[in-house]
Design an enzyme around this catalytic site. Structure first.
Site, short mmCIF file in Angstrom:
data_model
loop_
_atom_site.label_atom_id
_atom_site.label_comp_id
_atom_site.label_asym_id
_atom_site.label_seq_id
_atom_site.Cartn_x
_atom_site.Cartn_y
_atom_site.Cartn_z
N HIS B 50 0.82 -1.20 0.00
CA HIS B 50 0.00 0.00 0.00
C HIS B 50 0.85 1.26 0.00
O HIS B 50 1.99 1.26 0.47
CB HIS B 50 -0.96 -0.02 1.19
N VAL B 173 1.27 -26.00 17.19
CA VAL B 173 1.53 -25.78 18.62
C VAL B 173 0.25 -26.10 19.39
O VAL B 173 -0.82 -25.57 19.10
CB VAL B 173 1.98 -24.34 18.88
N ARG B 312 -8.78 -12.56 6.66
CA ARG B 312 -8.01 -11.55 7.38
C ARG B 312 -8.13 -11.83 8.88
O ARG B 312 -9.21 -12.18 9.36
CB ARG B 312 -8.56 -10.16 7.10
N ILE B 336 -3.03 -8.85 12.46
CA ILE B 336 -2.28 -8.24 11.35
C ILE B 336 -3.10 -8.42 10.06
O ILE B 336 -2.89 -9.33 9.28
CB ILE B 336 -0.88 -8.88 11.19
N SER B 338 -4.89 -6.06 6.68
CA SER B 338 -4.37 -5.01 5.80
C SER B 338 -4.10 -3.74 6.63
O SER B 338 -4.93 -3.39 7.46
CB SER B 338 -5.38 -4.70 4.71
N CYS B 436 -5.15 -22.81 -17.83
CA CYS B 436 -5.66 -24.19 -17.84
C CYS B 436 -5.70 -24.74 -16.42
O CYS B 436 -6.19 -25.84 -16.20
CB CYS B 436 -4.87 -25.09 -18.79
#
Lengths: 420, 479
Positions: B50, B173, B312, B336, B338, B436
């Site tokens: 960005h 974990v 997200r 975390i 965008s 394809c």
């Protein structure tokens, strides 16, 4: 770009053919028959023959050889003729580019990067299958969603199964053939689902591959969801209305581990686009004249790269013609120029070739948009041919003799397929 | 012996931190639950660096977006992945939206972001003729770029490993406790690994990892974004990233000319309850194409070759959560979303400093090498170079994937670099990513995986786990 510094593979060729499947092989033989001497047939696989090798079912050659052959038998007959005709066959090689001077850049597992010069080129790259992305089937993205042709490769060439419980989406011929093939392998084929109200494959395949094995064909029905995080676990199918919109209230689930897609073929025209050939938006293949020459001088095209055929026999027929004209081209014998454009009219999706000459005989291939019984194919006012039925899945081919065209003085002829 | 630092989660943030820490004399371990790094949110996103002006002042996002943006040129020079600053346009349809553009421009100017300009409609269409005549203005930001995010992850981890970082994949974990000597004992399936410090970069599951250690009670939710890839023959139709005016939830539906020349449209932005719900939907497809056509009317569903959905990782308040927790030595890197990809290199440096503040000694690693060996992209080389390479190794001459023009040798190299699945090959080389969608090359890639890794075809998967491709022909039970 192709530059002069590059060493040559062997020498210049009269005719170079890109693609060694049924179209390419027939074109090579056609070119030889017209006096082309140095002919090179190029194929990306380790053996020429194309998709025929994996089509181990029978039904090939009825029109061309007058007997029923399997795909490999059909390929073998052509390949032997190619070799008897002293045509150079270069396999494991891919045509990357063609310059305006018809120099081809090749990527080869045998020769590395090489170029060859050609007096004429024939494009015979065939087609590829449409994939999930083309129709945006909603759902998860597990493994087990694959095209019918890839499944055919796995089963017939590599000896593996694509899964054990299969749903087939689309009623194209490869899907129908695979429904039978997988059933014979002990795979449970849960059904074939076709969004259109009519099947997309040949009637003989519906009968011989589905009916004979009690595999249900669900028309006006499509897959609306694919479930499974890792491998396909089930699909949801739903009937569609006249506008092809699914009715989710009548949807049902089918347990399966595999979805085969048989939703159509697309001419493989990367190379044609790269060299800026004029393409037909309906066929997605090059626009060709009655000699199968494209918009680029000395570049011809034939087979599925031009338009999708139902039968390999028709591919061979069209490709011999393209090859013959490529052969004639290099000897400087040019037939009279085409003087009539064909305009697809009522219920005609496309016509190939796109233009005709009033001085020669032609076979015009066309595909209709919807099925009609008791109909006529009309070329303007000059020719009417009665047919019992037309069907989008079956290509219509009409012989057009010069006598029908001699009294026609326009430059464009509209082609309609209408009810009688 | 315990590791100095264990990083939980091999997305772009985890990989960037691993690589940053490999500059120092440290024993660093990265633990990834999937069979490859970058397999979650980092793989399935818009791939945009960005411009630097989007995120608001006073947020971590705002601070790290522009800081991160400026680090990508160096990173690219060192690590050889696809990245290009193609610029972006945020378009406005009316005067109210023009006011929003100006607000963003001013926010950017305060950060001293160069080149920000509001263009009128005529200029917009001169530069991008495909954009709708209804667009009256656009904010142009030349600092925005596109990147192949999965390549970034592979490059970062390859470099980190070359500099001594350990990587565990296929390793989930399942528990974290603190031993008497103060080191963390991390349960990974049946194994236990020790580390003095933990950095939690577990993306969608970072809330669960934090709770395992008693290091935070924040909640991370999944906001799904569906993206649709269009046929490469549309290359050049749109040259810059095109945004509509954003809403608080999302930057809207964009047109993204990816680094590889494919147009991508999306993403949607809707919360989902299931953190593994990566389904694409008919509604999502409609939403994407309907919205995108308002901005670029010539875009059609008919050109779609593939679609995917990513999730997200969204924390309450929408900002990043980056910092030490109440458990000493445990640092969270959560929420975390965008512009997380853009910010990743800056996050890595921030976390490095935080670790130092927590007591980690940073002594330079004298043998640190900042670069990776350049990968060969055969199709993009000059003919002369192609001839040379193909003469050295004929596998460069053999086409592997023809849609993307990938040679067999590149596929073999990807396998040697760690690809063990079809997706592993696809995201390292692009083989199978073209129009394809693997119809022609997947069997070839499978044969190469089988021969190079000496495994039967039936063990080859799409992306690990139960994602098998073929099974044996004999009748019988599924193995």
């Amino acid at each position: 770009m192709i530059t002069d510094e590059i060493r040559h593979l062997a020498r210049a060729y009269d005719v170079v053919i890109s693609g060694g499947g049924p179209a390419g092989m027939a074109a090579a033989i056609g070119a030889r028959s017209q006096g082309a001497e140095k002919i090179l047939l190029i194929d990306r696989e380790r053996e020429a023959g194309g998709i025929l090798w994996q089509c181990i079912h029978h039904g090939f050659g009825l029109h061309h050889f007058g007997e029923e052959l399997t795909g490999p038998e059909y390929a073998q007959r052509y390949l032997e003729e190619v070799l008897e005709n002293d045509i150079d066959v270069l396999t494991d090689t891919y045509v990357c580019d063609i310059s305006p001077e018809r120099q081809l850049k090749l990527m080869s597992g045998r020769h590395g990067i090489a170029v060859v010069d050609a007096k004429a080129v024939v494009l015979a790259m065939g087609a590829r299958e449409r994939t999930r992305g083309a129709i945006r089937i909603p759902g998860e993205r597990p493994s087990g969603v694959l095209t019918a042709g890839l499944a055919q490769k796995f089963v017939n060439m590599m000896g593996y199964l694509p899964g054990r419980r299969v749903v087939i989406l689309g009623s194209g011929d490869i899907g129908l053939i695979m429904a039978r093939r997988l059933t014979l392998e002990g795979v449970e084929v849960k059904g074939v689902f076709e969004i259109m109200p009519h099947a997309n494959g040949l009637n003989r395949n519906i009968v011989q591959c589905l009916h004979d094995y009690d595999i249900p064909l669900h028309l006006s029905t499509t897959v609306v969801d694919i479930h499974g995080r890792q491998r396909v676990e089930k699909v949801t199918v739903a009937p569609v209305d006249g506008a092809l919109k699914p009715d989710l209230s009548r949807a049902w689930d089918i347990d399966c581990d595999t979805v085969l897609l048989s939703i159509g073929l697309i001419p493989e025209n990367e190379l044609s686009r790269k060299i800026d050939l004029r393409l037909d938006p309906v066929t997605s293949g090059p626009v060709v004249n009655s000699t199968m020459e494209t918009s680029m001088n000395g570049v011809f095209a034939c087979g599925n790269v031009v338009h999708i055929h139902d039968l390999v026999d028709f591919v061979s027929e069209e490709s011999v013609l393209a090859g013959r004209n490529a052969g004639a081209y290099i000897t400087g014998r040019r037939p009279p120029k085409d003087n009539i454009r064909l305009l697809p009219g009522d219920n005609v999706a496309y016509c190939v070739p796109h233009t005709l000459s009033s001085e020669r005989e032609h076979i015009v291939y066309m595909r209709v948009r919807k099925p009609i019984e008791k109909c006529s194919v009309r070329f303007g006012e000059v020719l009417e041919k009665k047919l019992r039925y037309v069907f989008p899945a079956e290509m219509v081919n009409i012989k057009v003799k010069p006598q029908f065209l001699e009294n026609f003085h326009g430059d464009a002829l509209r082609v309609d397929v209408v009810q009688r | 012996m315990a590791h100095d630092v264990a990083i939980v989660g091999g997305g772009v943030v985890g990989c960037a931190i691993a690589r940053e820490l490999s500059r120092f004399r440290l024993r660093v371990l990265l633990i990834e639950k999937e069979c490859e790094v970058g397999a979650g949110t980092s793989k399935s996103n818009s791939g945009i660096i960005h411009a630097g002006y989007h995120a608001g002042n006073g947020t971590l996002k705002g601070e790290l977006e522009w800081a991160g943006n400026q680090k990508w040129d160096t990173l690219r020079a060192e690590l050889d992945f696809g990245f290009e600053r193609i610029g972006e346009l945020m378009v406005a349809f009316d005067a109210d939206q023009v006011a929003i553009l100006e607000k963003y421009r001013d926010q950017g100017l305060r950060r001293a972001i160069p080149g920000l300009e509001v263009w009128d409609g005529e200029r917009v269409r001169r530069e991008e003729p495909a954009i709708s005549a209804a667009v009256v203005a656009a904010l142009h930001a030349p600092t925005a770029g596109v990147v192949n995010p999965y390549e970034v992850c592979f490059s970062l981890i390859d470099n980190a490993r070359a500099n001594g970082v350990d990587l565990m994949v296929d390793s989930r974990v399942t528990g974290i406790r603190r031993d008497a000597d103060g080191t963390f004992a991390i349960a990974v399936g049946s194994r236990t690994v020790g580390a003095r410090f933990i950095v939690n970069c577990a993306g969608l599951y970072s809330d669960e990892i934090a709770r395992m250690a008693g290091a935070g009670d924040f909640v991370v939710r999944a906001r799904k974004g569906e993206e649709y890839l269009l046929d490469k023959r549309l290359r050049g139709m749109v040259k810059k990233i095109v945004f509509p005016c954003p809403t608080p939830e999302s930057k809207g539906i964009l047109v993204i000319p990816t680094y590889d020349g494919t147009l991508m449209v999306g993403p949607t932005a809707h919360f989902v309850d299931d953190k593994e719900d990566r389904t694409t939907t008919a509604a999502g497809s409609d939403e994407v194409f309907r919205n995108v056509r308002r901005v670029v009317p010539g875009i059609s569903e008919r050109d779609c070759i593939a679609e995917f959905a990513g999730l997200r990782a969204v924390a309450a308040g929408e900002d990043f959560i980056i910092g030490p927790s109440e458990v000493k030595g445990f640092i969270n890197c959560a929420g975390i979303q965008s512009p997380g990809l853009t910010a990743a290199p800056a996050i890595a440096e921030l976390v490095r400093d935080m670790l130092q503040d927590e007591g980690l000694a940073l002594e330079p690693n004298p043998s640190f090498v900042p670069s990776v060996r350049k990968r060969v992209h055969f199709a993009t080389l000059s003919t002369e170079e192609q001839i040379r390479l193909a003469d050295e190794d004929r596998r460069y001459g053999r086409i592997g994937c023809r849609c993307e023009q990938i040679s067999e040798r590149e596929i073999v190299d990807a396998i040697h670099a760690g690809a063990r699945t079809l997706d592993g090959i696809k995201f390292r080389t692009r083989a199978g990513m073209g129009r394809c969608q693997g119809g022609f090359c997947s069997w070839r890639c499978m044969e190469l995986l089988s021969s190079e890794l000496d495994i039967p075809m039936t063990e080859i998967t799409k992306r690990g786990g139960g994602s098998w491709i073929v099974c044996e022909r004999e009748e019988g039970d599924d193995a």
